[in-house]
Write an enzyme that holds these catalytic residues in place. Structure first.
Site, PDB file in Angstrom:
ATOM      1  N   SER A 193       0.830  -1.201   0.000  1.00  0.00           N
ATOM      2  CA  SER A 193       0.000   0.000   0.000  1.00  0.00           C
ATOM      3  C   SER A 193       0.871   1.260   0.000  1.00  0.00           C
ATOM      4  CB  SER A 193      -0.968  -0.043   1.193  1.00  0.00           C
ATOM      5  OG  SER A 193      -1.919   0.983   1.099  1.00  0.00           O
ATOM      6  N   ASP A 286     -10.197  -3.458  -4.972  1.00  0.00           N
ATOM      7  CA  ASP A 286      -9.366  -2.438  -4.331  1.00  0.00           C
ATOM      8  C   ASP A 286      -9.459  -1.132  -5.123  1.00  0.00           C
ATOM      9  OD1 ASP A 286      -7.381  -0.921  -3.135  1.00  0.00           O
ATOM     10  OD2 ASP A 286      -5.779  -2.364  -3.464  1.00  0.00           O
ATOM     11  N   HIS A 316      -8.209  -4.650  -0.594  1.00  0.00           N
ATOM     12  CA  HIS A 316      -7.028  -3.969  -0.086  1.00  0.00           C
ATOM     13  C   HIS A 316      -6.708  -4.464   1.333  1.00  0.00           C
ATOM     14  CE1 HIS A 316      -4.224  -0.558  -0.326  1.00  0.00           C
ATOM     15  NE2 HIS A 316      -4.374  -0.481   0.988  1.00  0.00           N
TER      16      HIS A 316
END
Length: 357
Positions: A193, A286, A316
Protein backbone atom coordinates in the site's frame (compact mmCIF):
# COMPACT_ATOMS: atom_id res chain seq x y z
CA UNK A 1 7.11 1.04 18.78
CA UNK A 2 8.65 -2.42 19.03
CA UNK A 3 7.80 -5.34 16.78
CA UNK A 4 6.69 -7.57 19.66
CA UNK A 5 2.97 -8.06 20.22
CA UNK A 6 1.18 -7.52 23.50
CA UNK A 7 -0.70 -10.51 24.90
CA UNK A 8 -4.37 -10.71 24.08
CA UNK A 9 -6.94 -9.98 26.76
CA UNK A 10 -9.73 -12.49 27.35
CA UNK A 11 -12.15 -10.31 25.36
CA UNK A 12 -9.68 -10.11 22.47
CA UNK A 13 -9.16 -13.87 22.49
CA UNK A 14 -12.90 -14.38 22.27
CA UNK A 15 -13.18 -11.85 19.43
CA UNK A 16 -10.37 -13.60 17.56
CA UNK A 17 -11.90 -17.05 17.99
CA UNK A 18 -15.29 -15.86 16.78
CA UNK A 19 -13.79 -14.08 13.76
CA UNK A 20 -11.68 -17.06 12.71
CA UNK A 21 -14.58 -19.46 13.22
CA UNK A 22 -16.99 -17.30 11.21
CA UNK A 23 -14.63 -16.83 8.26
CA UNK A 24 -13.81 -20.56 8.10
CA UNK A 25 -17.38 -21.78 7.88
CA UNK A 26 -18.17 -23.96 4.84
CA UNK A 27 -18.50 -22.03 1.59
CA UNK A 28 -22.28 -22.60 1.20
CA UNK A 29 -22.83 -21.23 4.71
CA UNK A 30 -20.63 -18.21 4.05
CA UNK A 31 -22.58 -17.44 0.89
CA UNK A 32 -25.83 -17.45 2.85
CA UNK A 33 -24.38 -15.16 5.53
CA UNK A 34 -22.77 -12.65 3.20
CA UNK A 35 -23.88 -11.07 -0.05
CA UNK A 36 -20.93 -12.01 -2.29
CA UNK A 37 -20.33 -9.13 -4.74
CA UNK A 38 -19.06 -9.32 -8.31
CA UNK A 39 -16.98 -6.45 -9.70
CA UNK A 40 -17.33 -4.89 -13.15
CA UNK A 41 -14.58 -7.19 -14.45
CA UNK A 42 -16.68 -10.22 -13.50
CA UNK A 43 -14.54 -11.24 -10.53
CA UNK A 44 -16.33 -12.64 -7.49
CA UNK A 45 -15.19 -11.69 -4.00
CA UNK A 46 -14.01 -14.61 -1.88
CA UNK A 47 -16.95 -15.53 0.39
CA UNK A 48 -14.98 -15.29 3.64
CA UNK A 49 -13.76 -11.83 2.57
CA UNK A 50 -17.34 -10.79 1.83
CA UNK A 51 -18.30 -11.81 5.36
CA UNK A 52 -15.28 -10.01 6.80
CA UNK A 53 -16.21 -6.84 4.89
CA UNK A 54 -19.76 -7.08 6.23
CA UNK A 55 -18.43 -7.32 9.79
CA UNK A 56 -15.96 -4.48 9.20
CA UNK A 57 -18.67 -2.24 7.78
CA UNK A 58 -20.64 -2.62 11.01
CA UNK A 59 -17.71 -1.39 13.10
CA UNK A 60 -16.14 2.00 13.72
CA UNK A 61 -14.26 3.92 11.02
CA UNK A 62 -10.75 4.93 12.11
CA UNK A 63 -10.89 7.95 9.82
CA UNK A 64 -13.42 9.48 12.24
CA UNK A 65 -10.61 9.63 14.81
CA UNK A 66 -7.43 11.62 15.28
CA UNK A 67 -4.28 9.77 14.14
CA UNK A 68 -3.32 8.69 17.67
CA UNK A 69 -6.70 7.08 18.27
CA UNK A 70 -6.77 5.53 14.80
CA UNK A 71 -3.38 3.94 15.45
CA UNK A 72 -4.66 2.33 18.63
CA UNK A 73 -7.62 0.84 16.75
CA UNK A 74 -5.47 -0.54 13.92
CA UNK A 75 -2.82 -1.95 16.26
CA UNK A 76 -5.50 -3.71 18.34
CA UNK A 77 -7.15 -5.21 15.25
CA UNK A 78 -3.85 -6.46 13.87
CA UNK A 79 -3.00 -7.98 17.25
CA UNK A 80 -6.34 -9.78 17.49
CA UNK A 81 -6.36 -11.23 13.99
CA UNK A 82 -2.64 -11.81 13.44
CA UNK A 83 -1.71 -15.15 11.89
CA UNK A 84 0.22 -17.46 14.19
CA UNK A 85 3.83 -18.05 13.14
CA UNK A 86 6.45 -20.52 14.43
CA UNK A 87 9.49 -19.33 16.36
CA UNK A 88 12.15 -17.71 14.21
CA UNK A 89 15.89 -18.36 14.33
CA UNK A 90 16.52 -14.61 14.22
CA UNK A 91 14.25 -11.76 15.26
CA UNK A 92 16.45 -8.86 16.26
CA UNK A 93 15.59 -5.24 16.98
CA UNK A 94 17.91 -2.79 15.24
CA UNK A 95 18.52 0.94 15.54
CA UNK A 96 19.38 2.63 12.27
CA UNK A 97 20.98 6.04 11.71
CA UNK A 98 18.80 8.97 12.67
CA UNK A 99 16.99 6.96 15.34
CA UNK A 100 15.04 4.77 12.89
CA UNK A 101 14.08 1.35 14.15
CA UNK A 102 13.80 -1.92 12.28
CA UNK A 103 13.44 -5.63 12.90
CA UNK A 104 15.36 -8.34 11.03
CA UNK A 105 13.66 -11.70 10.68
CA UNK A 106 15.11 -15.06 9.57
CA UNK A 107 13.04 -18.19 9.91
CA UNK A 108 15.77 -20.84 9.71
CA UNK A 109 19.51 -21.36 9.68
CA UNK A 110 20.06 -20.12 6.13
CA UNK A 111 18.69 -17.43 3.85
CA UNK A 112 18.43 -16.83 0.10
CA UNK A 113 18.77 -13.06 0.43
CA UNK A 114 17.35 -9.92 2.01
CA UNK A 115 13.99 -8.18 1.61
CA UNK A 116 13.81 -4.55 2.74
CA UNK A 117 10.13 -4.13 3.67
CA UNK A 118 8.00 -1.01 4.17
CA UNK A 119 4.60 -1.46 5.83
CA UNK A 120 1.29 0.05 4.79
CA UNK A 121 -1.09 2.37 6.60
CA UNK A 122 -1.49 5.41 4.39
CA UNK A 123 1.71 7.02 5.75
CA UNK A 124 -0.24 7.64 8.98
CA UNK A 125 -0.90 4.21 10.51
CA UNK A 126 0.92 0.88 10.77
CA UNK A 127 4.09 -0.33 12.44
CA UNK A 128 6.51 -3.23 12.60
CA UNK A 129 4.25 -4.76 15.25
CA UNK A 130 1.10 -4.61 13.15
CA UNK A 131 2.94 -6.18 10.21
CA UNK A 132 4.87 -8.75 12.23
CA UNK A 133 2.82 -11.71 10.98
CA UNK A 134 2.67 -10.93 7.23
CA UNK A 135 6.38 -10.11 7.23
CA UNK A 136 7.15 -13.40 8.99
CA UNK A 137 5.02 -15.27 6.47
CA UNK A 138 7.00 -13.74 3.60
CA UNK A 139 10.30 -14.55 5.32
CA UNK A 140 9.24 -18.12 6.07
CA UNK A 141 7.80 -18.98 2.67
CA UNK A 142 10.44 -17.19 0.60
CA UNK A 143 13.35 -18.42 2.73
CA UNK A 144 14.80 -14.94 3.10
CA UNK A 145 15.74 -12.39 5.73
CA UNK A 146 13.29 -9.50 6.00
CA UNK A 147 14.31 -6.11 7.37
CA UNK A 148 11.05 -4.41 8.39
CA UNK A 149 11.45 -0.65 8.74
CA UNK A 150 9.62 1.65 11.15
CA UNK A 151 9.65 4.77 8.99
CA UNK A 152 8.31 8.02 10.40
CA UNK A 153 4.57 8.68 10.12
CA UNK A 154 2.42 11.70 9.31
CA UNK A 155 1.10 14.09 10.45
CA UNK A 156 4.04 14.37 12.84
CA UNK A 157 6.41 13.64 9.95
CA UNK A 158 4.68 14.41 6.63
CA UNK A 159 5.97 14.02 3.08
CA UNK A 160 8.79 13.48 2.20
CA UNK A 161 9.90 11.95 5.54
CA UNK A 162 9.14 8.29 4.58
CA UNK A 163 11.28 8.59 1.46
CA UNK A 164 14.18 10.06 3.41
CA UNK A 165 13.90 7.17 5.86
CA UNK A 166 13.80 4.65 3.00
CA UNK A 167 17.13 5.94 1.68
CA UNK A 168 18.59 5.64 5.18
CA UNK A 169 17.26 2.08 5.52
CA UNK A 170 18.63 1.13 2.10
CA UNK A 171 22.09 2.38 3.03
CA UNK A 172 21.97 0.43 6.28
CA UNK A 173 20.87 -2.75 4.51
CA UNK A 174 23.65 -2.50 1.92
CA UNK A 175 26.25 -1.80 4.61
CA UNK A 176 25.20 -4.67 6.88
CA UNK A 177 24.16 -7.37 4.39
CA UNK A 178 27.59 -9.01 4.28
CA UNK A 179 27.84 -9.36 8.05
CA UNK A 180 24.46 -11.12 7.96
CA UNK A 181 25.93 -13.53 5.41
CA UNK A 182 23.96 -11.98 2.53
CA UNK A 183 24.89 -10.45 -0.83
CA UNK A 184 24.21 -6.67 -0.92
CA UNK A 185 23.58 -7.04 -4.66
CA UNK A 186 20.62 -9.35 -3.93
CA UNK A 187 18.38 -7.07 -1.89
CA UNK A 188 14.67 -6.99 -2.74
CA UNK A 189 12.75 -3.79 -1.98
CA UNK A 190 9.13 -4.52 -1.04
CA UNK A 191 6.19 -2.60 0.31
CA UNK A 192 2.45 -2.81 0.87
CA UNK A 193 0.00 0.00 0.00
CA UNK A 194 1.70 3.25 1.10
CA UNK A 195 4.78 1.12 1.71
CA UNK A 196 4.53 0.10 -1.93
CA UNK A 197 4.74 3.79 -2.79
CA UNK A 198 7.86 4.07 -0.62
CA UNK A 199 9.41 1.02 -2.33
CA UNK A 200 8.59 2.26 -5.85
CA UNK A 201 9.99 5.72 -5.15
CA UNK A 202 13.13 4.25 -3.57
CA UNK A 203 13.83 2.23 -6.72
CA UNK A 204 13.57 5.40 -8.79
CA UNK A 205 15.86 7.30 -6.41
CA UNK A 206 18.50 4.56 -6.51
CA UNK A 207 18.66 4.36 -10.30
CA UNK A 208 22.25 4.59 -11.49
CA UNK A 209 23.87 3.74 -8.17
CA UNK A 210 26.52 1.05 -8.01
CA UNK A 211 24.30 -1.08 -5.76
CA UNK A 212 20.62 -1.13 -6.74
CA UNK A 213 17.66 -3.27 -5.72
CA UNK A 214 17.61 -6.76 -7.17
CA UNK A 215 13.83 -6.80 -7.44
CA UNK A 216 10.90 -4.57 -6.43
CA UNK A 217 7.77 -6.15 -4.97
CA UNK A 218 4.81 -3.78 -4.90
CA UNK A 219 1.74 -5.05 -3.06
CA UNK A 220 -1.37 -3.07 -4.13
CA UNK A 221 0.76 0.11 -4.10
CA UNK A 222 -0.24 3.77 -4.03
CA UNK A 223 1.40 5.10 -7.19
CA UNK A 224 -0.66 8.10 -8.34
CA UNK A 225 -2.29 10.64 -6.05
CA UNK A 226 -2.80 13.13 -8.90
CA UNK A 227 -6.02 11.67 -10.27
CA UNK A 228 -8.75 9.08 -9.74
CA UNK A 229 -9.44 6.05 -11.90
CA UNK A 230 -12.56 3.89 -12.35
CA UNK A 231 -11.62 1.54 -9.50
CA UNK A 232 -11.52 4.51 -7.11
CA UNK A 233 -15.18 5.14 -7.86
CA UNK A 234 -16.29 1.51 -8.09
CA UNK A 235 -14.90 0.73 -4.63
CA UNK A 236 -15.30 4.17 -3.03
CA UNK A 237 -17.32 2.61 -0.20
CA UNK A 238 -15.06 -0.37 0.43
CA UNK A 239 -14.76 -1.16 4.16
CA UNK A 240 -11.16 -2.23 3.46
CA UNK A 241 -10.17 1.18 2.05
CA UNK A 242 -12.78 3.82 1.31
CA UNK A 243 -12.59 7.12 -0.55
CA UNK A 244 -13.13 8.84 2.79
CA UNK A 245 -10.14 7.05 4.31
CA UNK A 246 -7.93 7.84 1.30
CA UNK A 247 -8.79 11.53 1.68
CA UNK A 248 -8.04 11.32 5.44
CA UNK A 249 -4.64 9.78 4.75
CA UNK A 250 -3.74 12.33 2.09
CA UNK A 251 -4.82 15.22 4.28
CA UNK A 252 -2.46 14.14 7.03
CA UNK A 253 0.43 13.14 4.77
CA UNK A 254 0.70 15.93 2.20
CA UNK A 255 1.46 19.47 3.45
CA UNK A 256 -0.58 22.26 1.89
CA UNK A 257 0.77 23.17 -1.52
CA UNK A 258 2.48 19.82 -2.18
CA UNK A 259 2.73 19.06 -5.89
CA UNK A 260 0.83 15.78 -6.26
CA UNK A 261 2.59 15.23 -9.58
CA UNK A 262 5.96 15.06 -7.83
CA UNK A 263 7.26 11.53 -8.64
CA UNK A 264 7.91 11.01 -4.92
CA UNK A 265 4.17 11.45 -4.37
CA UNK A 266 3.02 9.78 -7.59
CA UNK A 267 5.81 7.50 -8.85
CA UNK A 268 3.67 6.54 -11.87
CA UNK A 269 4.53 10.02 -13.20
CA UNK A 270 8.28 9.51 -12.75
CA UNK A 271 10.93 8.04 -15.04
CA UNK A 272 10.38 4.28 -15.13
CA UNK A 273 13.25 3.44 -17.46
CA UNK A 274 16.02 1.21 -16.15
CA UNK A 275 14.28 0.17 -12.93
CA UNK A 276 14.68 -3.25 -11.26
CA UNK A 277 12.41 -6.12 -12.33
CA UNK A 278 9.05 -5.96 -10.59
CA UNK A 279 6.33 -8.07 -9.07
CA UNK A 280 3.04 -6.17 -8.69
CA UNK A 281 0.23 -7.76 -6.68
CA UNK A 282 -3.26 -6.29 -7.05
CA UNK A 283 -6.65 -7.06 -5.50
CA UNK A 284 -9.80 -7.19 -7.59
CA UNK A 285 -11.91 -5.16 -5.14
CA UNK A 286 -9.37 -2.44 -4.33
CA UNK A 287 -9.74 1.27 -5.20
CA UNK A 288 -5.99 1.24 -5.95
CA UNK A 289 -6.32 -1.62 -8.45
CA UNK A 290 -6.30 0.43 -11.65
CA UNK A 291 -3.32 2.62 -10.79
CA UNK A 292 -1.29 -0.46 -9.79
CA UNK A 293 -2.16 -2.19 -13.07
CA UNK A 294 -1.25 0.95 -14.98
CA UNK A 295 2.07 1.13 -13.15
CA UNK A 296 2.83 -2.46 -14.13
CA UNK A 297 1.89 -1.71 -17.75
CA UNK A 298 4.14 1.36 -17.80
CA UNK A 299 7.03 -0.63 -16.34
CA UNK A 300 6.65 -3.15 -19.16
CA UNK A 301 6.39 -0.35 -21.70
CA UNK A 302 9.71 0.97 -20.41
CA UNK A 303 11.37 -2.41 -20.78
CA UNK A 304 11.21 -3.42 -17.10
CA UNK A 305 10.47 -7.16 -16.68
CA UNK A 306 7.27 -7.22 -14.65
CA UNK A 307 5.01 -9.91 -13.24
CA UNK A 308 1.41 -9.08 -12.24
CA UNK A 309 -0.32 -11.19 -9.61
CA UNK A 310 -4.02 -10.40 -9.93
CA UNK A 311 -5.96 -11.61 -6.91
CA UNK A 312 -9.47 -11.10 -8.24
CA UNK A 313 -11.41 -12.16 -5.13
CA UNK A 314 -9.56 -10.04 -2.61
CA UNK A 315 -9.58 -6.54 -1.15
CA UNK A 316 -7.03 -3.97 -0.09
CA UNK A 317 -5.00 -5.13 2.90
CA UNK A 318 -5.30 -8.86 2.25
CA UNK A 319 -1.81 -9.75 3.53
CA UNK A 320 -3.11 -8.90 7.02
CA UNK A 321 -6.13 -11.24 6.71
CA UNK A 322 -4.29 -14.55 6.45
CA UNK A 323 -5.53 -15.85 9.82
CA UNK A 324 -9.13 -15.34 8.69
CA UNK A 325 -8.96 -16.04 4.98
CA UNK A 326 -7.40 -19.00 3.22
CA UNK A 327 -7.70 -17.06 -0.04
CA UNK A 328 -5.62 -14.23 1.45
CA UNK A 329 -3.08 -16.71 2.79
CA UNK A 330 -2.67 -18.31 -0.65
CA UNK A 331 -2.27 -14.91 -2.32
CA UNK A 332 0.38 -13.85 0.19
CA UNK A 333 2.23 -17.12 -0.32
CA UNK A 334 2.23 -16.45 -4.07
CA UNK A 335 4.10 -13.20 -3.40
CA UNK A 336 6.61 -15.14 -1.32
CA UNK A 337 6.97 -17.71 -4.10
CA UNK A 338 7.87 -14.97 -6.58
CA UNK A 339 10.54 -13.65 -4.22
CA UNK A 340 11.93 -17.17 -3.76
CA UNK A 341 11.91 -17.75 -7.50
CA UNK A 342 13.76 -14.50 -8.17
CA UNK A 343 16.34 -15.39 -5.51
CA UNK A 344 17.00 -18.81 -7.05
CA UNK A 345 19.87 -19.35 -9.52
CA UNK A 346 17.36 -19.41 -12.40
CA UNK A 347 15.52 -16.29 -11.26
CA UNK A 348 16.48 -12.73 -12.06
CA UNK A 349 19.69 -12.63 -14.09
CA UNK A 350 20.65 -8.98 -13.85
CA UNK A 351 23.63 -9.22 -16.19
CA UNK A 352 21.53 -10.43 -19.12
CA UNK A 353 18.38 -8.54 -18.17
CA UNK A 354 16.39 -11.79 -18.17
CA UNK A 355 13.53 -12.33 -15.74
CA UNK A 356 12.26 -15.89 -16.01
CA UNK A 357 8.87 -16.58 -14.43
Amino acid sequence: MTSSRAKLTLAERIQRAMGVLACRLPQPVLRRLADVPVNTDGEEMAPEIALLMRMTEAGDDYSDLAPAGAREVVEAESRIFADRMPSFAIQEELRLPGGLQATRYRAGSSSRGLVLFFHGGGFVLGSRASYDSPVKLLALKAGVDVLSVEYRLAPEHPFPAPHEDALTAWGYAVEHAAQWGLDPHRIVVAGESSGGNVAAVLCQQLRGREVQPFLQVLIYPVVDLSTERPSHHEFAGSPALSAKQIKWFSGHYLPAGTDVKDPRVSPLLGNLDGLPPAVVSVAGFDPLRDEALEYAAELLENGVPTRVLREGGLVHGFISFTALSRTSRAATERIAEEIARAMSPDGVARASGAYRF
